[in-house]
Design a protein around this motif. Structure first.
Motif, PDB file in Angstrom:
ATOM      1  N   ASP A 164       0.851  -1.191   0.000  1.00  0.00           N
ATOM      2  CA  ASP A 164       0.000   0.000   0.000  1.00  0.00           C
ATOM      3  C   ASP A 164       0.889   1.245   0.000  1.00  0.00           C
ATOM      4  N   PRO A 165       0.771   2.117  -1.017  1.00  0.00           N
ATOM      5  CA  PRO A 165       1.671   3.280  -1.119  1.00  0.00           C
ATOM      6  C   PRO A 165       1.704   4.152   0.139  1.00  0.00           C
TER       7      PRO A 165
ATOM      8  N   LYS B 155       4.999   5.392   5.193  1.00  0.00           N
ATOM      9  CA  LYS B 155       5.129   5.364   6.657  1.00  0.00           C
ATOM     10  C   LYS B 155       6.268   4.443   7.090  1.00  0.00           C
ATOM     11  N   ILE B 156       6.344   3.264   6.458  1.00  0.00           N
ATOM     12  CA  ILE B 156       7.407   2.314   6.810  1.00  0.00           C
ATOM     13  C   ILE B 156       8.773   2.921   6.503  1.00  0.00           C
ATOM     14  N   ALA B 157       8.896   3.567   5.342  1.00  0.00           N
ATOM     15  CA  ALA B 157      10.172   4.177   4.950  1.00  0.00           C
ATOM     16  C   ALA B 157      10.599   5.243   5.962  1.00  0.00           C
TER      17      ALA B 157
ATOM     18  N   GLU C 108       7.942   1.175  -7.519  1.00  0.00           N
ATOM     19  CA  GLU C 108       7.558   0.952  -6.118  1.00  0.00           C
ATOM     20  C   GLU C 108       8.744   1.186  -5.181  1.00  0.00           C
ATOM     21  N   GLN C 109       9.910   0.736  -5.601  1.00  0.00           N
ATOM     22  CA  GLN C 109      11.102   0.940  -4.773  1.00  0.00           C
ATOM     23  C   GLN C 109      11.458   2.422  -4.675  1.00  0.00           C
TER      24      GLN C 109
ATOM     25  N   ARG D 290      12.220   7.593  -1.861  1.00  0.00           N
ATOM     26  CA  ARG D 290      11.951   9.034  -1.716  1.00  0.00           C
ATOM     27  C   ARG D 290      11.536   9.374  -0.288  1.00  0.00           C
ATOM     28  N   HIS D 291      10.669   8.557   0.289  1.00  0.00           N
ATOM     29  CA  HIS D 291      10.190   8.829   1.642  1.00  0.00           C
ATOM     30  C   HIS D 291      11.215   8.436   2.700  1.00  0.00           C
TER      31      HIS D 291
END
Length: 378
Positions: A151-152, A157-159, A289-290, A295-296
């Protein structure tokens, strides 16, 4: 099996924690067999709670409610609700270590880091330690599934959380542990003997000479990339990420494999875990996706301003170290096949991970060599 295994002594570790951190870590020498059914386990859990927390020692057993909230392929997590009054409840979690996991997990390293990780605002507070597990505060959240990790919004959030985690400072050696751990796993995995004839026959099809060469060559290449060494989670699968949507809070939990390590490994390993335990590598994230993750991770406040070169660097790092992740967990699978009583086909897991390593090897190594050549020519 080869390799030294440190003796696990909950009282000794709790005393060390008190001396080091002036904190209150409650110890118990009691153990709980994780193979028992929940009804069989419940009175043992209640007895453990009373032994560790003296304020609960005179509570009636009816004041305790024990539930299983997860059970992976190495640990079991229990939720204990303690009713202290008409409307006052206290909730803790008990993590039961899988049998024989001390052969693959450095519990002393894990517990040394937990205090600093939780002080930095990650996971649950460490409350106590017992014969085969630890007790922590309860996190009001639910674990992700492999599909959730795609989920984008959750990816972002995970990043961001992983970036924060990578900035935790743990006293002691900052030496990256990846290759030390892989070679230790190799040593242990290469001398196994199975009682089950079929398992032994399957095990004997593994070429440890080939594995040795693969590990050596990949290590040499990875070292050339000079991936930054940061404090890393090293096991960021869906079950170790929790979310509370109402509070908009995301948690990275379980630090059994946490250590200083390469940035590329922690991220590449996370991407490999998109496949879940079923190893469906069609779910492995593509470049777009990666890049969204990168970026985040690199600039949480200005994700769309990340320079293209920084994205490319991290893309090469993550994907070459994803190969190292396959080697790490494939060897882990071999050891678990011998040591773990949990009903999971660890031998098959070895072959699934190693097969994916071979399938992606040429592509990712070629990309890394091309990148290194470009860097030399700049």
């Amino acid at each position: 099996m080869g390799g030294e295994v440190k003796i696990w002594n909950p009282v000794e570790i709790a005393e060390q924690a008190r001396n080091d951190y002036a904190s209150q870590i409650f110890p118990s020498l009691l153990t709980i067999d994780p193979s028992l059914s929940l009804p069989q386990m419940t009175p043992l859990v209640i007895n453990l709670c009373k032994d560790m927390f003296k304020a609960w020692s005179k509570f009636d057993d009816s004041c305790f409610k024990v539930e299983q909230i997860s059970g992976g392929i190495t640990n079991m997590l229990l939720k204990v609700t303690v009713k202290k009054g008409d409307s006052i409840n206290e909730i803790i979690t008990i993590r039961l270590y899988g049998p024989n996991t001390e052969y693959i997990i450095d519990r002393h390293r894990e517990l040394q880091a937990i205090k600093y990780i939780t002080a930095a605002g990650f996971g649950a507070k460490w409350l106590g330690i017992f014969g085969n597990g630890i007790v922590q505060s309860f996190i009001n959240a639910h674990t992700l599934t492999p599909s959730d990790m795609r989920d984008p919004k959750l990816v972002a959030k995970i990043a961001k959380q992983l970036r924060r985690f990578h900035h935790v400072e743990i006293p002691g050696s900052k030496e990256p542990q990846l290759w030390n751990d892989i070679w230790k796993f190799y040593e242990k995995a290469s001398v196994l003997k199975f009682d089950d004839g079929e398992k032994q026959k399957t095990y004997e099809t593994v070429s440890f000479k080939e594995l040795h060469e693969e590990i050596h060559d990949l290590q040499v290449l990875c070292d050339r990339l000079k991936s930054p060494v940061l404090f890393s989670h090293n096991d960021l699968l869906s079950g170790n990420i929790m979310i509370n949507h109402e509070e908009d809070a995301l948690y990275l939990i379980d630090y059994e494999y946490a250590s200083y390590n390469y940035r590329g490994f922690d991220i590449g390993n996370h991407f490999a875990e998109y496949a879940g335990f079923e190893c469906d590598y069609s779910l492995y994230p593509d470049m777009n996706e990666q890049y969204h993750f990168f970026r985040h991770y690199l600039q949480p406040d200005r994700p769309h301003e990340v320079p293209e070169n920084d994205l490319k660097t991290l893309y090469v790092e993550a994907n070459i170290y994803a190969l190292a992740s396959h080697l790490f967990w494939s060897l882990w699978g071999l050891i678990q096949a011998k040591m773990s009583p949990i009903d999971f086909d660890y031998l098959d897991y070895f072959f699934l991970r190693y097969k994916e390593y071979k399938r992606k090897k040429e592509k990712h190594i070629s990309m890394a060599l091309s990148y290194l050549s470009e860097c030399r020519n700049e």
